[in-house]
Write an enzyme that holds these catalytic residues in place. Structure first.
Site, PDB file in Angstrom:
ATOM      1  N   SER A  28       0.840  -1.209   0.000  1.00  0.00           N
ATOM      2  CA  SER A  28       0.000   0.000   0.000  1.00  0.00           C
ATOM      3  C   SER A  28       0.871   1.254   0.000  1.00  0.00           C
ATOM      4  O   SER A  28       0.605   2.215  -0.727  1.00  0.00           O
ATOM      5  CB  SER A  28      -0.881   0.023   1.252  1.00  0.00           C
ATOM      6  OG  SER A  28      -1.842  -0.993   1.181  1.00  0.00           O
ATOM      7  N   SER A 173     -13.512   1.000   2.689  1.00  0.00           N
ATOM      8  CA  SER A 173     -12.488   0.743   1.677  1.00  0.00           C
ATOM      9  C   SER A 173     -11.488   1.887   1.599  1.00  0.00           C
ATOM     10  O   SER A 173     -11.842   3.018   1.262  1.00  0.00           O
ATOM     11  CB  SER A 173     -13.139   0.550   0.304  1.00  0.00           C
ATOM     12  OG  SER A 173     -12.163   0.672  -0.718  1.00  0.00           O
ATOM     13  N   ASP A 325      -6.893  -8.125   4.525  1.00  0.00           N
ATOM     14  CA  ASP A 325      -6.123  -8.973   3.606  1.00  0.00           C
ATOM     15  C   ASP A 325      -5.608 -10.243   4.279  1.00  0.00           C
ATOM     16  O   ASP A 325      -5.037 -11.110   3.611  1.00  0.00           O
ATOM     17  CB  ASP A 325      -4.935  -8.191   3.043  1.00  0.00           C
ATOM     18  CG  ASP A 325      -5.384  -7.076   2.108  1.00  0.00           C
ATOM     19  OD1 ASP A 325      -6.483  -7.174   1.538  1.00  0.00           O
ATOM     20  OD2 ASP A 325      -4.631  -6.097   1.949  1.00  0.00           O
TER      21      ASP A 325
HETATM   22  C1  S3P Z   1      -5.606  -1.336  -0.022  1.00  0.00           C
HETATM   23  C2  S3P Z   1      -6.859  -1.381   0.519  1.00  0.00           C
HETATM   24  C3  S3P Z   1      -7.616  -2.627   0.731  1.00  0.00           C
HETATM   25  C4  S3P Z   1      -6.727  -3.858   0.639  1.00  0.00           C
HETATM   26  C5  S3P Z   1      -5.765  -3.790  -0.523  1.00  0.00           C
HETATM   27  C6  S3P Z   1      -4.885  -2.558  -0.425  1.00  0.00           C
HETATM   28  C7  S3P Z   1      -4.939  -0.026  -0.190  1.00  0.00           C
HETATM   29  O1  S3P Z   1      -8.605  -2.731  -0.282  1.00  0.00           O
HETATM   30  O2  S3P Z   1      -7.511  -5.013   0.536  1.00  0.00           O
HETATM   31  O3  S3P Z   1      -4.948  -4.933  -0.566  1.00  0.00           O
HETATM   32  O4  S3P Z   1      -3.721   0.004  -0.427  1.00  0.00           O
HETATM   33  O5  S3P Z   1      -5.632   1.003  -0.066  1.00  0.00           O
HETATM   34  P1  S3P Z   1     -10.084  -2.124  -0.091  1.00  0.00           P
HETATM   35  O6  S3P Z   1      -9.985  -0.667  -0.132  1.00  0.00           O
HETATM   36  O7  S3P Z   1     -10.854  -2.682  -1.257  1.00  0.00           O
HETATM   37  O8  S3P Z   1     -10.564  -2.662   1.229  1.00  0.00           O
END
Ligand code: S3P
Length: 448
Positions: A28, A173, A325
């Protein structure tokens, strides 16, 4: 970037895991480091960037829109940005591979630039819902032509100036939150995201570090995150901490393999990400934080993990956003616990790189572990700590986390487990098997 040829892999049981291992950079944070650097004027330097396929897809897209991005022989990435508002019209489709984060965050960036971009991806990504970002970005003035069901491939026509909005997240999210905030970067006025349930806050932290005006207030409705638009970002030097999501696989590995005692170095422990360690500790995992420190504005520690007897728990639904995750690897830990572990309130698992509830129920089932599926979670019948049967072939559905979770399960299984395709692991943890080999030492001891 898609993997046309699957790469099957058979994984055997292991003797005790020992030694030290450092996990690669946080996925991320790596995406965001590249994106924000690409919007700063001048040279940013990023150390510890995750060089996985997902992050490389982000780099390629940013290059296609005018940023200069290079990896030095010293492993440091140097990025010369175009400035907020300076993204150029890409000449071809942006190939997002398997990466939902690249897609949704870049859609946010493009939405408030007067350029048109086509986004496409692999067989997993083209199944994932994009309506959740199309909806708020349309309200800001961007236009979309998406595949039926709001999916990739899609064409986004950005607009400048875009219209600032106040947007309450309908799903927890961080990708949707970030997409709106990133669109807000180049939108005159204040764009607000109201977040009823807190999700990872790397965008907010890092945008501030780059000099944007971002405020976060707690309110009865949740967190109100406001970004002041037409921001100017200043280039930064960033050190990316290790990815807790990658570390979780090794932590569970040491927990379930008898006799193990390992140290996983440089693990990011941002509270919006560290829910898995809370859940594992509730189950009785033996995890000690060593050398707590700060890296790149994020809390980091080394984790010493010893084999432990696990007990089943009801996974608190409040932990879901901070371990979203990590459910696949938590389900693996649960298979070795005493009793039935129940995880509910995690409906989002259905729309990740695969439907992770169905994929893990099938994968564990193929290896002799009983599960019961719910619409929003899974119940896993633990075996009390011995080896699981194993012996199955696991369908990984182009999902790196299903592949890695079942590779870890194989370390304490009576018969080897075969992944139908290990290639997706390269999206987030290209050196996963090297890390495991390091901890396994030379000897491969079949479980009793
Ligand atoms: C992420 C947010 C999450 C996560 C993904 C990375 C990010 O997704 O599952 O692996 O870097 O902002 P969601 O926003 O769909 O929950």
């Amino acid at each position: 970037m898609p993997h046309p040829t699957p790469s099957p892999r058979e994984i055997f049981a292991s003797g005790p895991l020992t030694g030290h291992v450092a996990v690669p950079g946080d996925k991320s944070i790596s995406h965001r480091a590249l994106m924000f650097s690409a919007l700063a004027v001048g040279e940013s330097r990023v150390e510890g960037l995750l060089e996985g396929e997902d992050v490389l897809a982000t780099a390629a897209a940013l290059r296609a829109m005018g940023a200069q991005i290079e990896r030095g022989a010293d492993g440091i990435w140097r990025i010369n940005g175009v400035g907020v508002g300076g993204l150029l019209q890409p000449q071809g489709a942006l190939e997002m591979g398997n990466s939902g984060t690249s897609t949704r965050l870049l859609m946010g960036l493009v939405a408030s630039h007067a350029i048109t971009a086509a986004f496409t991806g692999d067989a997993s990504l083209t199944k994932r819902p994009m309506g959740r970002v199309i909806e708020p970005l349309s309200r800001m003035g961007a236009e979309f032509t998406a595949y039926p069901g709001g999916r990739l491939p899609l064409i986004l026509r950005g607009i400048n100036p875009a219209v600032p909005i106040d947007y309450t997240l309908p799903v927890a999210s961080a990708q949707v939150k970030s997409a709106v905030l990133l669109a807000g970067l180049n939108t005159p006025g204040i764009t607000r995201v109201i977040e009823p349930i807190a999700t990872r806050d790397h965008s907010e932290r890092m945008l501030r570090g780059f000099g944007a005006t971002v405020t976060v207030e707690d309110d009865a409705a949740g967190k109100i995150i406001a970004i002041t638009g037409e921001a100017e970002l200043r280039p930064q030097r960033i050190v990316v901490p290790g990815d807790p999501s990658s570390a979780a696989f090794l932590v569970v590995a040491a927990t379930i393999v008898p006799g193990s005692d390992i140290v996983v170095e440089n693990v990011g422990l941002n509270p919006t990400r560290a829910g898995i360690f809370t859940a594992l500790r509730m189950m009785g995992a033996d995890i000690t934080e060593l050398n707590p420190r700060e890296v790149g504005g994020e809390p980091v520690a080394d984790l010493r993990v010893r084999h432990a007897h696990l007990r089943a728990i009801e996974v608190p639904a409040e932990l879901a956003p901070s371990m979203i995750d990590e459910y696949p690897i938590l389900f693996v830990a649960a298979a070795f616990a005493e009793g039935r572990t129940v995880a509910r309130g995690a409906h989002e698992l259905r729309v990740k790189e695969s439907d992770r509830i169905a994929a893990m129920a099938a994968a564990l089932g193929a290896c002799g572990v009983r599960t019961e599926e719910y619409e929003d979670g899974l119940c896993v019948q633990g075996n009390g700590g011995g080896a699981i049967a194993g012996g199955g072939t696991v369908r990984t559905h182009l999902d790196h986390r299903i592949a890695m979770s079942m590779a870890i399960a194989a370390l304490n299984a009576r018969a080897s487990i075969t992944l139908d395709d290990a290639s997706p692991i390269a999206t987030s943890y290209p050196v996963f098997f090297q890390s495991l080999d390091l901890l396994r030492g030379e000897t491969l001891v079949p479980a009793a």
